[in-house]
Design a protein around this motif. Sequence first.
Motif, mmCIF file in Angstrom:
data_model
loop_
_atom_site.group_PDB
_atom_site.id
_atom_site.type_symbol
_atom_site.label_atom_id
_atom_site.label_comp_id
_atom_site.label_asym_id
_atom_site.label_seq_id
_atom_site.Cartn_x
_atom_site.Cartn_y
_atom_site.Cartn_z
ATOM 1 N N ALA A 91 0.834 -1.204 0.000
ATOM 2 C CA ALA A 91 0.000 0.000 0.000
ATOM 3 C C ALA A 91 0.869 1.254 0.000
ATOM 4 N N ASN A 92 1.895 1.240 0.840
ATOM 5 C CA ASN A 92 2.791 2.394 0.874
ATOM 6 C C ASN A 92 3.532 2.560 -0.444
ATOM 7 N N LEU A 93 3.880 1.389 -0.999
ATOM 8 C CA LEU A 93 4.607 1.403 -2.255
ATOM 9 C C LEU A 93 3.749 2.027 -3.356
ATOM 10 N N LEU A 94 2.461 1.715 -3.294
ATOM 11 C CA LEU A 94 1.519 2.265 -4.271
ATOM 12 C C LEU A 94 1.506 3.790 -4.172
ATOM 13 N N LEU A 95 1.421 4.271 -2.917
ATOM 14 C CA LEU A 95 1.435 5.720 -2.697
ATOM 15 C C LEU A 95 2.711 6.339 -3.241
ATOM 16 N N LEU A 96 3.829 5.649 -2.945
ATOM 17 C CA LEU A 96 5.116 6.168 -3.379
ATOM 18 C C LEU A 96 5.177 6.238 -4.909
ATOM 19 N N THR A 97 4.647 5.203 -5.538
ATOM 20 C CA THR A 97 4.629 5.199 -7.008
ATOM 21 C C THR A 97 3.847 6.391 -7.532
ATOM 22 N N LEU A 98 2.705 6.642 -6.884
ATOM 23 C CA LEU A 98 1.888 7.786 -7.323
ATOM 24 C C LEU A 98 2.658 9.088 -7.150
ATOM 25 N N VAL A 99 3.354 9.204 -6.001
ATOM 26 C CA VAL A 99 4.135 10.418 -5.764
ATOM 27 C C VAL A 99 5.197 10.569 -6.854
ATOM 28 N N LEU A 100 5.853 9.439 -7.170
ATOM 29 C CA LEU A 100 6.883 9.478 -8.212
ATOM 30 C C LEU A 100 6.290 9.904 -9.545
ATOM 31 N N ALA A 101 5.070 9.398 -9.819
ATOM 32 C CA ALA A 101 4.424 9.766 -11.079
ATOM 33 C C ALA A 101 4.147 11.261 -11.113
ATOM 34 N N ILE A 102 3.699 11.789 -9.958
ATOM 35 C CA ILE A 102 3.424 13.228 -9.912
ATOM 36 C C ILE A 102 4.714 14.020 -10.121
ATOM 37 N N VAL A 103 5.784 13.548 -9.484
ATOM 38 C CA VAL A 103 7.078 14.214 -9.677
ATOM 39 C C VAL A 103 7.460 14.182 -11.155
ATOM 40 N N ALA A 104 7.258 12.993 -11.774
ATOM 41 C CA ALA A 104 7.586 12.866 -13.192
ATOM 42 C C ALA A 104 6.755 13.841 -14.014
ATOM 43 N N TYR A 105 5.480 14.005 -13.594
ATOM 44 C CA TYR A 105 4.616 14.936 -14.313
ATOM 45 C C TYR A 105 5.218 16.336 -14.303
ATOM 46 N N TRP A 106 5.602 16.805 -13.101
ATOM 47 C CA TRP A 106 6.117 18.174 -13.006
ATOM 48 C C TRP A 106 7.434 18.343 -13.749
ATOM 49 N N LEU A 107 8.276 17.285 -13.641
ATOM 50 C CA LEU A 107 9.554 17.372 -14.347
ATOM 51 C C LEU A 107 9.336 17.432 -15.848
ATOM 52 N N GLY A 108 8.410 16.572 -16.345
ATOM 53 C CA GLY A 108 8.123 16.553 -17.771
ATOM 54 C C GLY A 108 7.555 17.885 -18.225
ATOM 55 N N TYR A 109 6.656 18.408 -17.404
ATOM 56 C CA TYR A 109 6.019 19.689 -17.699
ATOM 57 C C TYR A 109 7.103 20.769 -17.821
ATOM 58 N N ALA A 110 7.969 20.794 -16.790
ATOM 59 C CA ALA A 110 8.998 21.836 -16.752
ATOM 60 C C ALA A 110 9.952 21.681 -17.928
ATOM 61 N N ARG A 111 10.310 20.424 -18.248
ATOM 62 C CA ARG A 111 11.269 20.221 -19.326
ATOM 63 C C ARG A 111 10.686 20.682 -20.664
ATOM 64 N N SER A 112 9.393 20.354 -20.889
ATOM 65 C CA SER A 112 8.821 20.755 -22.166
ATOM 66 C C SER A 112 8.785 22.278 -22.269
ATOM 67 N N ARG A 113 8.510 22.931 -21.145
ATOM 68 C CA ARG A 113 8.475 24.406 -21.170
ATOM 69 C C ARG A 113 9.869 24.969 -21.443
ATOM 70 N N SER A 114 10.857 24.376 -20.758
ATOM 71 C CA SER A 114 12.186 24.939 -20.930
ATOM 72 C C SER A 114 12.713 24.665 -22.342
ATOM 73 N N LEU A 115 12.255 23.536 -22.926
ATOM 74 C CA LEU A 115 12.639 23.274 -24.318
ATOM 75 C C LEU A 115 11.956 24.257 -25.262
ATOM 76 N N ALA A 116 10.761 24.670 -24.846
ATOM 77 C CA ALA A 116 9.973 25.522 -25.742
ATOM 78 C C ALA A 116 10.450 26.961 -25.729
ATOM 79 N N MET A 117 10.996 27.388 -24.574
ATOM 80 C CA MET A 117 11.332 28.809 -24.435
ATOM 81 C C MET A 117 12.293 29.321 -25.515
ATOM 82 N N PRO A 118 13.409 28.594 -25.761
ATOM 83 C CA PRO A 118 14.325 29.106 -26.802
ATOM 84 C C PRO A 118 13.663 29.159 -28.173
#
Lengths: 295, 462
Positions: B4-31
């Motif tokens: 159960a905890n592992l499931l939560l952790l996976t979700l947290v990791l997914a959310i982190v991945a979401y923000w990182l992906g979001y940020a990376r696409s923005r930073s790629l787009a800026m130039p």
Amino acid sequence: MNTVNTTITSEVGQPEEAVVPISDEKPAETVIEEGKTVGKPFADDPKFKLRDVDVFYGDTRAIKKISLDIGRNEVIAFIGPSGCGKSTFLRCLNRMNDSIDICSVKGSLHLDDHDIYDPKRDVVELRARVGMVFQKPNPFPKSIYDNVAYGPRIHGLANRKSDLDEIVENSLRKAGLWEEVKDRLDANATGMSGGQQQRLCIARAIAVSPEVVLMDEPCSALDPIATAKVEELIAELSESYTIVIVTHSMQQAARVSHRTAYFHLGHLVEVNETNKVFTSPEHELTESYITGRFG
Amino acid sequence: MQPANLLLLTLVLAIVAYWLGYARSRSLAMPLGGIRHLKSLPFYYGARAALWSGIPALIVLGLWAAFQGKVIQLIVIGGLPDGMMPASQGEASLLLSKISNVASGALPPGFAEAPIVDAAERLKALQAQSRLLMSTLVISVAVLAGFLGWLRIRPRLNARAQVESILKWVFFACAALAILTTVGIIFSVAFETFRFFEKVPFTEFFFGSHWSPQTALRADQVASQGAFGMIPLFTGTLLISAIAMIVAVPVGLLSAIYLSEYAGKKVRGVVKPLLEMLAGIPTVVYGFFAALTVAPFISDVAASMGIEASSQSALAAGAVMGIMIIPFVSSLSDDVINAVPQAMRDGSLALGATQSETMKKVIFPAALPGIMGGILLAVSRAIGETMIVVMAAGLAANLTANPLETVTTVTVQIVTLLTGDQEFDSAKTLAAFALGAMLFLATLLLNVIALKIVRKYREQYD
């Protein structure tokens, strides 16, 4: 109230009703005097005698002090831009507006000297005398025979099956549909084409032998060929019925009607013989409309 | 780490991945001059990274959690000395429960043989190992896949299309889950039903008119043979359902007609929710209402008229069930009646028909197929209803059509056969599955017919 003058611009409720002047020579100041109709709104021995009719939807005044006579065996066309009140006015003639809660009708409306809106009046009898055909064909999901026989059965017009058969055949013949459907009277009416459905609805309306047939844009959902058939039918029916037709097509009004009434923003602006309306309209709004400046 | 905890952790990791992906696409787009130069919106890049990180990890977690128990058991059993190898399935499960009792401390080690204690130790060690391994694996899969997903973000990448297609599969998986559950239930019921028919002949079950599910404890017992004729149960079910429909159909239908055609807006606004509230009352409440209020009332009334009525009559259960079903019938019919186009009403009224003639001759026939569909759904609901009949209908399997007598239903018998301590291989218990299968078939058939009718109706206006 009857001398209050209203300018068009102050009456504009919805954008599509707005008069859009295309050229500078027609400023939007044309004044409609309430209750005043140019042309020949009255007849000697009218079928309908309508005086000072007002219709309200809640607080909105949709029909403004309209007076009009509709003659016997006459075909009268109501024309005018969308939202001008022609359908609303038509639906007063057989009290179809009754089913709309917020709708109220004022004024005097008489059919052969009987008050249509008399609270004691039987709506069933009124509607048996004043039939109606709608914009979209609305056959019941029953057989062709049952569609036509519906009215006669309700009103007890036939004592025997053979009488009913005769009524059905006659009505379908009058509607020019008999030859097309005589071999499949048991087929479901919803399987017919749009034009056939509309003629079936006309057959259904005349099966109760009404004196008046109201038609609310009967051809707007039909193709040109079906339209031509229905128009032909209207011309034939005009020999025995009074017909009131609402239409958006000025050509249609010109083809089928004896008189034409032009409605504008709830006012009845002009009524006259059809050819007169279309060749030499008296009112400038009528002229603008039939020459295509708006509408 | 616990799953159960592992499931939560996976979700947290997914959310982190979401923000990182979001940020990376923005930073790629800026130039390039803003996010409009990306193939998809930054949200989709984020979502794609999150899915890359979350889905493989969740699959690994699911598979591991599903199979680790079985694998550990096999290893533990396999590690036992030769002399203790279990000979049968039953023995193995006894042995395993003993081992796990020792491992969890429920059974002190002093009471068990030395090999068992060893096995328990091994079990504990294996479980700890397995958990550690699982945690490492899941976290590394999540991080690695998320990183890969993040790394592959390019402005030209059509993340939107990828996210859409992954989501399509997620939705499909959810639908498949529901279907697989149904299939699983069918198979488990079917399996037990076959076992039942090995013990009791087909003909007795389907044509027997006597129901008394006894099984002998000893072979020489008096009345050792039970009777498994389902006819009295089905007639009981049908009797009660019929009474329920006699109550529900007219009341529901007429109230639907009133609500849709006659009632003003205000009345409708009040009456419709109130009527639908009936559907919200728990069936157990209906049950004691039937058993404690309606049934005594009926038997009193019957007694005052000189008729004998059982205190647990079919009439009481059926009538209360009917009240429960009213909102079903009324709201389904109401929907169908409202779906009949206004043009039909206008057409009929313009011909001089009154409101009731219009209703009777045009709207009702047009709505009839839909109404029939609604009624059939209500019937299958009535047939499957359990709580009211358990509390109010009684247990005696009488073959009767008299609504004042006690009858029992299929559902009541299933409940009584399966509650309490039961041996799961006697004909008595297996009979419950056979009854359940029959009930399932009956309601399935009704639902299929109902859906067919409703579908046919829909075609008419669309």
